[in-house]
Design a protein around this motif. Structure first.
Motif, PDB file in Angstrom:
ATOM      1  N   GLN A  56     -17.463 -12.335  37.132  1.00  0.00           N
ATOM      2  CA  GLN A  56     -16.073 -12.752  37.213  1.00  0.00           C
ATOM      3  C   GLN A  56     -15.728 -13.726  36.081  1.00  0.00           C
ATOM      4  O   GLN A  56     -14.704 -13.604  35.423  1.00  0.00           O
ATOM      5  N   LEU A  57     -16.639 -14.679  35.878  1.00  0.00           N
ATOM      6  CA  LEU A  57     -16.431 -15.687  34.838  1.00  0.00           C
ATOM      7  C   LEU A  57     -16.381 -15.041  33.446  1.00  0.00           C
ATOM      8  O   LEU A  57     -15.516 -15.343  32.626  1.00  0.00           O
ATOM      9  N   VAL A  58     -17.323 -14.125  33.206  1.00  0.00           N
ATOM     10  CA  VAL A  58     -17.368 -13.437  31.908  1.00  0.00           C
ATOM     11  C   VAL A  58     -16.085 -12.631  31.703  1.00  0.00           C
ATOM     12  O   VAL A  58     -15.479 -12.658  30.621  1.00  0.00           O
ATOM     13  N   THR A  59     -15.659 -11.925  32.755  1.00  0.00           N
ATOM     14  CA  THR A  59     -14.435 -11.136  32.658  1.00  0.00           C
ATOM     15  C   THR A  59     -13.234 -12.037  32.360  1.00  0.00           C
ATOM     16  O   THR A  59     -12.419 -11.739  31.487  1.00  0.00           O
ATOM     17  N   ASP A  60     -13.159 -13.151  33.081  1.00  0.00           N
ATOM     18  CA  ASP A  60     -12.072 -14.119  32.845  1.00  0.00           C
ATOM     19  C   ASP A  60     -12.075 -14.589  31.400  1.00  0.00           C
ATOM     20  O   ASP A  60     -11.038 -14.646  30.737  1.00  0.00           O
ATOM     21  N   TYR A  61     -13.261 -14.947  30.938  1.00  0.00           N
ATOM     22  CA  TYR A  61     -13.343 -15.449  29.571  1.00  0.00           C
ATOM     23  C   TYR A  61     -12.944 -14.372  28.569  1.00  0.00           C
ATOM     24  O   TYR A  61     -12.143 -14.619  27.665  1.00  0.00           O
ATOM     25  N   ASN A  62     -13.507 -13.160  28.758  1.00  0.00           N
ATOM     26  CA  ASN A  62     -13.180 -12.076  27.826  1.00  0.00           C
ATOM     27  C   ASN A  62     -11.684 -11.804  27.807  1.00  0.00           C
ATOM     28  O   ASN A  62     -11.102 -11.502  26.760  1.00  0.00           O
ATOM     29  N   LYS A  64      -9.345 -14.066  28.431  1.00  0.00           N
ATOM     30  CA  LYS A  64      -8.693 -15.162  27.703  1.00  0.00           C
ATOM     31  C   LYS A  64      -8.911 -15.047  26.201  1.00  0.00           C
ATOM     32  O   LYS A  64      -8.060 -15.416  25.398  1.00  0.00           O
ATOM     33  N   ALA A  65     -10.085 -14.526  25.818  1.00  0.00           N
ATOM     34  CA  ALA A  65     -10.412 -14.441  24.385  1.00  0.00           C
ATOM     35  C   ALA A  65      -9.989 -13.108  23.777  1.00  0.00           C
ATOM     36  O   ALA A  65     -10.301 -12.811  22.632  1.00  0.00           O
ATOM     37  N   SER A  66      -9.255 -12.297  24.559  1.00  0.00           N
ATOM     38  CA  SER A  66      -8.946 -10.952  24.084  1.00  0.00           C
ATOM     39  C   SER A  66      -7.966 -10.929  22.912  1.00  0.00           C
ATOM     40  O   SER A  66      -7.764  -9.891  22.308  1.00  0.00           O
ATOM     41  N   PHE A  67      -7.388 -12.097  22.572  1.00  0.00           N
ATOM     42  CA  PHE A  67      -6.465 -12.130  21.417  1.00  0.00           C
ATOM     43  C   PHE A  67      -7.228 -12.134  20.090  1.00  0.00           C
ATOM     44  O   PHE A  67      -6.670 -11.839  19.040  1.00  0.00           O
ATOM     45  N   VAL A  68      -8.526 -12.469  20.128  1.00  0.00           N
ATOM     46  CA  VAL A  68      -9.272 -12.673  18.874  1.00  0.00           C
ATOM     47  C   VAL A  68      -9.289 -11.413  18.002  1.00  0.00           C
ATOM     48  O   VAL A  68      -8.878 -11.445  16.833  1.00  0.00           O
ATOM     49  N   ALA A  69      -9.750 -10.275  18.601  1.00  0.00           N
ATOM     50  CA  ALA A  69      -9.853  -9.056  17.799  1.00  0.00           C
ATOM     51  C   ALA A  69      -8.502  -8.598  17.237  1.00  0.00           C
ATOM     52  O   ALA A  69      -8.404  -8.325  16.032  1.00  0.00           O
ATOM     53  N   PRO A  70      -7.436  -8.516  18.060  1.00  0.00           N
ATOM     54  CA  PRO A  70      -6.156  -8.094  17.491  1.00  0.00           C
ATOM     55  C   PRO A  70      -5.659  -9.011  16.356  1.00  0.00           C
ATOM     56  O   PRO A  70      -5.091  -8.540  15.380  1.00  0.00           O
ATOM     57  N   GLU A  71      -5.913 -10.305  16.486  1.00  0.00           N
ATOM     58  CA  GLU A  71      -5.463 -11.208  15.400  1.00  0.00           C
ATOM     59  C   GLU A  71      -6.272 -10.983  14.125  1.00  0.00           C
ATOM     60  O   GLU A  71      -5.755 -11.128  13.023  1.00  0.00           O
ATOM     61  N   ILE A  72      -7.530 -10.618  14.302  1.00  0.00           N
ATOM     62  CA  ILE A  72      -8.356 -10.337  13.115  1.00  0.00           C
ATOM     63  C   ILE A  72      -7.927  -9.021  12.466  1.00  0.00           C
ATOM     64  O   ILE A  72      -7.790  -8.932  11.248  1.00  0.00           O
ATOM     65  N   THR A  73      -7.671  -7.996  13.301  1.00  0.00           N
ATOM     66  CA  THR A  73      -7.260  -6.718  12.704  1.00  0.00           C
ATOM     67  C   THR A  73      -5.880  -6.813  12.053  1.00  0.00           C
ATOM     68  O   THR A  73      -5.564  -6.023  11.178  1.00  0.00           O
ATOM     69  N   SER A  74      -5.084  -7.800  12.477  1.00  0.00           N
ATOM     70  CA  SER A  74      -3.765  -7.934  11.844  1.00  0.00           C
ATOM     71  C   SER A  74      -3.881  -8.482  10.415  1.00  0.00           C
ATOM     72  O   SER A  74      -2.954  -8.355   9.617  1.00  0.00           O
ATOM     73  N   MET A  75      -5.027  -9.084  10.112  1.00  0.00           N
ATOM     74  CA  MET A  75      -5.251  -9.487   8.705  1.00  0.00           C
ATOM     75  C   MET A  75      -5.897  -8.282   8.026  1.00  0.00           C
ATOM     76  O   MET A  75      -6.636  -7.539   8.647  1.00  0.00           O
ATOM     77  N   ASP A  76      -5.653  -8.075   6.740  1.00  0.00           N
ATOM     78  CA  ASP A  76      -6.332  -6.949   6.099  1.00  0.00           C
ATOM     79  C   ASP A  76      -7.662  -7.414   5.504  1.00  0.00           C
ATOM     80  O   ASP A  76      -7.997  -8.604   5.516  1.00  0.00           O
ATOM     81  N   ARG A  77      -8.428  -6.453   4.992  1.00  0.00           N
ATOM     82  CA  ARG A  77      -9.759  -6.774   4.491  1.00  0.00           C
ATOM     83  C   ARG A  77      -9.719  -7.804   3.351  1.00  0.00           C
ATOM     84  O   ARG A  77     -10.566  -8.706   3.290  1.00  0.00           O
ATOM     85  N   ALA A  78      -8.716  -7.672   2.486  1.00  0.00           N
ATOM     86  CA  ALA A  78      -8.614  -8.603   1.352  1.00  0.00           C
ATOM     87  C   ALA A  78      -8.469 -10.039   1.851  1.00  0.00           C
ATOM     88  O   ALA A  78      -9.095 -10.968   1.322  1.00  0.00           O
ATOM     89  N   LYS A  79      -7.679 -10.196   2.894  1.00  0.00           N
ATOM     90  CA  LYS A  79      -7.453 -11.538   3.432  1.00  0.00           C
ATOM     91  C   LYS A  79      -8.739 -12.098   4.073  1.00  0.00           C
ATOM     92  O   LYS A  79      -9.061 -13.284   3.925  1.00  0.00           O
ATOM     93  N   ILE A  80      -9.477 -11.232   4.759  1.00  0.00           N
ATOM     94  CA  ILE A  80     -10.754 -11.656   5.365  1.00  0.00           C
ATOM     95  C   ILE A  80     -11.746 -12.033   4.268  1.00  0.00           C
ATOM     96  O   ILE A  80     -12.415 -13.076   4.343  1.00  0.00           O
ATOM     97  N   ASP A  81     -11.840 -11.190   3.230  1.00  0.00           N
ATOM     98  CA  ASP A  81     -12.745 -11.480   2.108  1.00  0.00           C
ATOM     99  C   ASP A  81     -12.407 -12.824   1.474  1.00  0.00           C
ATOM    100  O   ASP A  81     -13.300 -13.626   1.173  1.00  0.00           O
ATOM    101  N   ALA A  82     -11.111 -13.065   1.265  1.00  0.00           N
ATOM    102  CA  ALA A  82     -10.676 -14.326   0.657  1.00  0.00           C
ATOM    103  C   ALA A  82     -11.049 -15.507   1.550  1.00  0.00           C
ATOM    104  O   ALA A  82     -11.509 -16.554   1.074  1.00  0.00           O
ATOM    105  N   ALA A  83     -10.887 -15.314   2.868  1.00  0.00           N
ATOM    106  CA  ALA A  83     -11.211 -16.389   3.811  1.00  0.00           C
ATOM    107  C   ALA A  83     -12.698 -16.723   3.754  1.00  0.00           C
ATOM    108  O   ALA A  83     -13.087 -17.893   3.774  1.00  0.00           O
ATOM    109  N   ILE A  84     -13.529 -15.680   3.670  1.00  0.00           N
ATOM    110  CA  ILE A  84     -14.986 -15.914   3.619  1.00  0.00           C
ATOM    111  C   ILE A  84     -15.356 -16.631   2.319  1.00  0.00           C
ATOM    112  O   ILE A  84     -16.204 -17.538   2.309  1.00  0.00           O
TER     113      ILE A  84
END
Ligand SMILES: [Zn+2]
Length: 472
Positions: A56-62, A64-84
């Motif tokens: 239950q706890l893991v599901t709750d956390y996942n 709550k954290a489910s925004f992480v992947a969509p926010e990352i995919t909204s950046m393109d690869r160039a932006k991720i590369d620049a960030a790194i």
């Protein structure tokens, strides 16, 4: 705190991934505790309850954290590369970020991801029901063997008694063990069907062509690899049949039966090892891997990283859990004192050392490894063990028995695993094409694959219809 801000700055992204990693690591440790305690005795509801709370706890956390992947995919690869490039701390997350970008087409909106994350709790049900029924509550049959021994044929006892020398006993063991599962064929069918439906749900929700595509995409493996494996193993079933015929000849039986395949091929070779002897033997065999490695093997025994012996209610089989990153790997065995159990110890130690060294050398973000590469470490150890045994033992009968055991191992890792893979593919394809998966359908599908592998039609090994419930 981080929601809606990941694209703002590399520092924000890093801070979020670090926090995410810390929480994930602690949840993994907590879950391991509950799950392994529960595996020691699946009948105890205290740890079942703890596991459910953690789920239950893991599901709750996942969720709550489910925004992480969509926010990352909204950046393109160039932006991720620049960030790194700008924030070196992000370097260890490159693989994680790349994987999210690579699977962009299968990522959904934040709201949809949240619903999917919450479905995790439902998705865990088939496996927990299966585990409790099979390990704790299934009314296993009692039988009396020809020497007067009585045995309650649960999974661990089946593993032991299917290898008895007396042929009538072996048949009785198989009949009783599979007879128990046969009585629950439809219940097991409903469980496996629920599991396949779960797979199908995620496959469709994430817009994958098939469950096979989705399962392999997690490790970036092309589906051709899977099909090629099945094709080539099928093209080489002749070698497997040669092995079965050899077994038939050595057993001196007219017709090899499926209940014969675990029988000892050499009479009176009863290799028995205590667990302490097994640890010594394995440590000796693994010497080529270096002092450090061997020292660690001994440490794992001294510090009792392993739950060794079978017990009523204990989960069947063997595994290594390397997910307690800050502690050490844990192992579960059902040690019966046979050579095969020594080999299993060597195998699980391979996983344990792999995890230990990986956890020691890598940050949490990159320490985990894919199942696809995991068996390299474990099967290498099995091979080192048999080499050691053959080097030190002169007795022909013992050597023969060990060599047969080694061939049994090849059967297990190459032919049997592929046989299971083929069955899994068949049941997923059946469900995906809209056909039902009831217990009897599953027995039919499994029987078809099993009989083909064992050369039932060609008379290589006769497979009784009752044993086709083995999938359960
Ligand atoms: Zn393994």
């Amino acid at each position: 705190v981080f929601k809606g801000t990941l694209a703002d700055s590399p520092a924000k992204l890093l801070a979020c991934l670090q926090l995410n990693g810390r929480i994930d690591k602690e949840l993994g440790r907590l879950y391991s505790y509950a799950a392994m305690k529960s595996d020691q005795d699946t009948r105890r509801s205290q740890y079942q309850g703890m596991k459910q709370m953690l789920q239950q706890l893991v599901t709750d956390y996942n969720s709550k954290a489910s925004f992480v992947a969509p926010e990352i995919t909204s950046m393109d690869r160039a932006k991720i590369d620049a960030a790194i490039a700008q924030e070196p701390g992000l370097k260890i997350y490159r693989m994680y970020l790349d994987d999210i970008l690579r699977t962009k087409a299968h990522r959904l909106s934040t709201g949809e991801e949240k619903i999917l994350a919450q479905s995790g709790l439902l998705a865990a049900a088939p496996v927990s029901i299966y585990s409790i029924l099979s390990n704790a509550e299934l009314p296993f049959a009692e039988i009396t063997l020809s020497d007067g021994t009585t045995a309650r044929l649960d999974q661990a006892a089946y593993g032991k008694y299917r290898a008895v020398p007396n042929r009538a006993d072996r048949k009785a063991v198989f009949d009783a063990f599979f007879g128990t599962f046969d009585k629950f064929e439809q219940t097991y069918g409903a469980q496996l069907s629920a599991q396949v439906n779960k797979d199908m749900f995620y496959t469709r929700a994430r817009n994958y062509e098939s469950s096979l595509h989705r399962a392999l995409d997690a490790n970036n493996i092309p589906v051709e690899v899977y099909h090629t494996l099945i094709k080539n193993v099928n093209n080489n079933l002749d070698s497997f049949h040669r092995y079965l015929k050899l077994k038939q000849r050595m057993l001196g039986v007219e017709q090899l039966e499926y209940f014969d395949v675990y029988a000892p091929v050499v009479e009176d070779v009863e290799l028995e090892y205590t667990y302490e002897q097994a640890v010594e033997l394995v440590a000796e065999a693994l010497k080529p891997l270096g002092e450090d490695y061997v020292g660690l093997v001994k440490r794992s025994a001294d510090e009792r990283w392993t739950d060794v012996y079978p017990n009523p209610g204990k989960r069947s089989g063997a595994y290594c859990n390397g997910s307690c990153y800050d502690v050490h790997p844990y192992m579960l065995l059902n040690y019966n004192g046979r050579y095969n159990d020594v080999s299993t110890l060597a195998h699980e130690l391979g996983h344990a050392m792999h995890s230990y060294y990986s956890n020691k050398a890598q940050p949490y973000a990159t320490a985990d490894y894919a199942t696809f590469v995991a068996e390299v470490a474990s099967t290498l150890n099995e091979a080192l063990l048999i080499h050691k045994m053959l080097d030190t033992i002169d007795d022909d009968d013992v050597r023969l028995s060990l060599l047969m055991n080694y061939l049994d191992g090849v059967k297990g890792t190459v032919f049997r695993q592929t046989q299971f893979a083929e069955f899994e593919l068949a049941i997923h394809e059946t469900a995906e094409s809209g056909k039902p998966l009831t217990g009897d359908v599953l027995t039919q599908l499994y029987g078809d694959v099993l009989k083909r592998y064992y050369g039932h039609e060609e008379g290589v090994c006769h497979v009784d219809d009752l044993y086709c419930v083995e999938w359960a």
